[in-house]
Write an enzyme that holds these catalytic residues in place. Structure first.
Site, mmCIF file in Angstrom:
data_model
loop_
_atom_site.group_PDB
_atom_site.id
_atom_site.type_symbol
_atom_site.label_atom_id
_atom_site.label_comp_id
_atom_site.label_asym_id
_atom_site.label_seq_id
_atom_site.Cartn_x
_atom_site.Cartn_y
_atom_site.Cartn_z
ATOM 1 N N LYS A 74 0.882 -1.315 -0.086
ATOM 2 C CA LYS A 74 -0.049 -0.025 0.077
ATOM 3 C C LYS A 74 0.781 1.122 -0.007
ATOM 4 O O LYS A 74 2.076 1.271 0.859
ATOM 5 C CB LYS A 74 -1.052 -0.028 1.301
ATOM 6 C CG LYS A 74 -1.873 -1.056 1.498
ATOM 7 C CD LYS A 74 -2.651 -0.824 2.713
ATOM 8 C CE LYS A 74 -3.826 -1.910 2.595
ATOM 9 N NZ LYS A 74 -4.554 -1.865 3.728
ATOM 10 N N GLY A 96 -7.300 3.028 -2.308
ATOM 11 C CA GLY A 96 -7.044 1.898 -3.247
ATOM 12 C C GLY A 96 -5.861 2.154 -4.168
ATOM 13 O O GLY A 96 -5.475 1.264 -4.804
ATOM 14 N N TYR A 125 -2.504 -9.933 3.275
ATOM 15 C CA TYR A 125 -3.774 -9.510 2.403
ATOM 16 C C TYR A 125 -4.929 -10.360 3.162
ATOM 17 O O TYR A 125 -4.926 -11.759 3.389
ATOM 18 C CB TYR A 125 -3.433 -10.042 1.222
ATOM 19 C CG TYR A 125 -4.568 -9.850 0.112
ATOM 20 C CD1 TYR A 125 -5.176 -8.547 -0.156
ATOM 21 C CD2 TYR A 125 -5.384 -10.572 -0.338
ATOM 22 C CE1 TYR A 125 -6.209 -8.372 -0.847
ATOM 23 C CE2 TYR A 125 -6.562 -10.651 -1.073
ATOM 24 C CZ TYR A 125 -6.999 -9.369 -1.333
ATOM 25 O OH TYR A 125 -7.975 -9.233 -2.176
ATOM 26 N N LEU A 126 -5.905 -9.702 3.674
ATOM 27 C CA LEU A 126 -7.164 -10.445 4.122
ATOM 28 C C LEU A 126 -7.962 -10.775 2.917
ATOM 29 O O LEU A 126 -8.171 -9.760 2.004
ATOM 30 C CB LEU A 126 -7.795 -9.444 5.175
ATOM 31 C CG LEU A 126 -6.933 -8.952 6.289
ATOM 32 C CD1 LEU A 126 -7.799 -8.014 7.257
ATOM 33 C CD2 LEU A 126 -6.493 -10.263 7.028
ATOM 34 N N GLU A 164 -11.626 3.282 10.483
ATOM 35 C CA GLU A 164 -12.123 2.112 9.246
ATOM 36 C C GLU A 164 -11.368 0.765 9.715
ATOM 37 O O GLU A 164 -10.307 0.686 9.937
ATOM 38 C CB GLU A 164 -11.550 2.586 8.226
ATOM 39 C CG GLU A 164 -12.430 3.544 7.165
ATOM 40 C CD GLU A 164 -12.034 3.689 5.868
ATOM 41 O OE1 GLU A 164 -12.554 4.458 5.118
ATOM 42 O OE2 GLU A 164 -10.840 3.285 5.481
ATOM 43 N N GLU A 173 -7.584 2.289 8.014
ATOM 44 C CA GLU A 173 -7.287 4.016 8.330
ATOM 45 C C GLU A 173 -8.256 4.645 9.192
ATOM 46 O O GLU A 173 -9.262 4.290 9.432
ATOM 47 C CB GLU A 173 -7.578 4.209 6.576
ATOM 48 C CG GLU A 173 -6.815 3.956 5.527
ATOM 49 C CD GLU A 173 -7.247 4.008 4.164
ATOM 50 O OE1 GLU A 173 -8.024 5.060 3.860
ATOM 51 O OE2 GLU A 173 -6.888 3.409 3.170
ATOM 52 N N ARG A 202 -13.007 13.403 8.587
ATOM 53 C CA ARG A 202 -13.868 14.327 8.017
ATOM 54 C C ARG A 202 -15.396 13.822 8.183
ATOM 55 O O ARG A 202 -15.352 12.819 8.634
ATOM 56 C CB ARG A 202 -13.661 14.402 6.467
ATOM 57 C CG ARG A 202 -13.600 12.987 5.795
ATOM 58 C CD ARG A 202 -14.018 13.183 4.261
ATOM 59 N NE ARG A 202 -14.178 11.890 3.847
ATOM 60 C CZ ARG A 202 -13.451 10.722 3.643
ATOM 61 N NH1 ARG A 202 -12.393 11.037 3.865
ATOM 62 N NH2 ARG A 202 -13.942 9.859 3.322
ATOM 63 N N VAL A 250 -19.707 10.822 3.489
ATOM 64 C CA VAL A 250 -20.818 10.687 2.731
ATOM 65 C C VAL A 250 -22.066 10.089 3.278
ATOM 66 O O VAL A 250 -23.279 10.568 3.339
ATOM 67 C CB VAL A 250 -20.527 10.373 1.298
ATOM 68 C CG1 VAL A 250 -21.806 10.181 0.502
ATOM 69 C CG2 VAL A 250 -19.459 10.916 0.449
ATOM 70 N N ARG A 268 -26.224 5.444 -2.846
ATOM 71 C CA ARG A 268 -25.504 6.665 -3.648
ATOM 72 C C ARG A 268 -26.349 6.596 -5.154
ATOM 73 O O ARG A 268 -26.439 5.579 -5.802
ATOM 74 C CB ARG A 268 -24.259 6.638 -3.609
ATOM 75 C CG ARG A 268 -23.585 6.664 -2.313
ATOM 76 C CD ARG A 268 -22.118 6.861 -2.306
ATOM 77 N NE ARG A 268 -21.497 6.718 -0.918
ATOM 78 C CZ ARG A 268 -20.393 7.152 -0.878
ATOM 79 N NH1 ARG A 268 -19.412 7.553 -1.876
ATOM 80 N NH2 ARG A 268 -19.635 7.079 0.403
#
Ligand code: MV4
Length: 448
Positions: free
Chosen positions: A158, A165, A202-203, A275, A287, A291, A294, A337
């Site tokens: 990453k 991503g 990696y999960l 997250e 992460e 902020r 959405v 959305r």
């Protein structure tokens, strides 16, 4: 309390923030590009200032223009919304240096969480469970190979400056890892101007679960439960729900408590989202978002708490005024959305709105800046509306959501309403049986 707030954003979130201000008796200043002269957020605000031409870098990302707009209108505070400058530590710092309150965390906390290696270090130190991985940056192929031996394949590389991503590559063998390492670094360099990468185990089949928190300036921290955001396409969320169909009361209580303790130790304030990936009953921090998000309305629906109002109160120095025990969770909420996109190809579909009719009724909320005759500009994100349904049970919520999607009329452009209609009737989704890869398989016809 503030007398006037400048809203440094556009579209539905600018309206959302304006509404919280109105409910609190606070005046609002809208900013807009020349492409947004006729936008609803400009029409509703008490005052508006044009801050530049259509490209975001010249308007909604123009720090000096926005601070000048706040200064000439005598605004006490700036709310950045999401996207644009919302997680720009330099902007938060500049706003504060001009004697204007930035409605959000400190520049230091934004900076800490923006760099994914410092974020992970801070998270670990604050007691959050993390994905096993490299200790900081991985600087060479040799170092990458050694780290992978330690954690076992598959691994994921990453970008330190990443998120969302970009610059992410997985590898299932040493051979793949050599290529993945070089590719991740060059993608990261191109996307962020910073080639630094780190590594994690990696999960393979996790869910994406995030915890909403609120923290005031007086040491009070509460969580508002989780949101399940596993339904994504190309790292863009499509539908979010709260609570997650995957958590039991025990797991929910545990991660909420751990999240609050960590926020307290970090000295973080205002709203934030932590997250996690969730797999086999375990949470792994990935992460933190500093902020408003959405998908915050699903949390508002199940808690009755106005998150934007809380952000404004906290920024003004007010105490939260309630404890975790006072936060009452009830019912279920789902957000769809709706994007101005071709529902098959996802090609953007800007243009003039013809007929427009929004659904309503009990348990239905629509956040959108659209109106009949409005021109959706091609310069910005394609999300044009959010439809949020609430019910006492997940099934009641789903029935109302289907009903509301059926009532929604947006003519003149293509939208993703047909995709949402298919999604809310898919047996796996109805059963709550999905992970972060399910949506892509569903759209490829490989899942139901
Ligand atoms: C991961 C992962 C699997 N294992 N980390 C994608 C964006 C970034 N926020 C983190 N992401 C992932 N990190 C480990 N160690 C899988 C993803 C991922 C993902 C995460 C959440 C929602 C959708 C996703 C889609 C693909 C990959």
């Amino acid at each position: 309390m503030f007398d006037k707030i400048l809203i440094a954003n556009r579209g539905e979130i600018a309206l959302r923030i304006h509404r919280a201000c109105r409910d609190m008796g606070i005046k609002t200043v809208a900013v807009h590009s020349t492409a947004d002269h006729d936008a609803m957020h400009v029409r509703l605000a008490d005052e508006s200032v044009c801050i530049g031409p259509p490209p975001a870098r010249d308007s909604y990302l123009n720090k000096a223009a926005i601070i000048a707009a706040a200064t000439i209108t005598n605004a006490d505070a700036v709310h950045p919304g999401y996207g644009f400058l919302s997680e720009n530590a330099d902007f938060a710092q500049m706003v504060e240096e001009h004697g204007i309150c930035f409605i959000g965390p400190t520049a230091e906390h934004i900076r800490m969480m923006g760099d994914k290696i410092t974020a992970k270090r801070a998270a670990l130190a604050a007691g959050l469970p993390c994905v096993p991985g490299s200790d900081g940056a991985v600087e060479s192929e040799e170092q990458a190979l050694a780290a992978a031996e330690g954690m076992g394949y598959p691994v994921i590389i990453k970008a330190t400056a990443g998120g969302g991503g970009k610059g992410m590559k997985q590898a299932r063998s040493p051979d793949q890892l050599r290529d993945a390492f070089r590719l991740a670094r060059s993608e990261a360099k191109a996307a962020f101007g910073n080639a630094e990468v780190y590594m994690e185990k990696y999960l393979q089949h996790p869910r994406h679960i995030e915890i909403q928190i609120l923290a005031d300036n007086h040491g009070a921290v509460v969580h508002l439960g989780e949101r399940d955001c596993s339904l994504q396409r190309n790292h863009q969320k499509v539908l979010e729900e709260a609570p997650s169909p995957a958590l039991n009361a025990d797991a929910r209580e545990r991660i909420g408590r751990i999240a609050c303790e960590a926020i307290g130790r970090l000295g973080y304030r205002n709203a934030g989202t932590i997250e996690f990936l969730y797999e086999n009953g375990e949470f792994y921090f990935i992460e933190m978002n500093t902020r408003l998000q959405v998908e915050h309305p699903v949390t508002e629906a199940i808690t009755g708490i106005d998150i934007v109002r809380e952000q404004i109160r906290i920024a003004a120095g007010a105490p939260l005024g309630y404890t975790q025990a006072d936060v009452r969770f009830a019912g279920h909420a789902i957000e769809c959305r709706i994007n101005a996109e071709d529902p098959e190809t996802f090609a953007p579909s800007p243009g003039r709105i013809g007929g427009f009719h929004t659904p309503g009724g009990l348990g239905v909320r629509v956040d959108s800046g659209l109106y009949s005759g409005y021109m959706v500009p091609p310069h910005y994100d394609s999300m044009i509306a959010k439809l949020i349904a609430f019910g006492n049970t997940r099934n009641e919520c789903l029935m109302r959501l289907r009903r509301a999607l059926g009532e929604f009329v947006i003519e003149g452009i293509k939208t993703t309403i047909p995709l949402q209609n298919r999604l809310v009737n898919a047996p796996d989704f109805v059963n709550g049986d999905y992970d972060i890869h399910w949506l892509e398989r569903f759209m490829a016809g490989e899942a139901q």
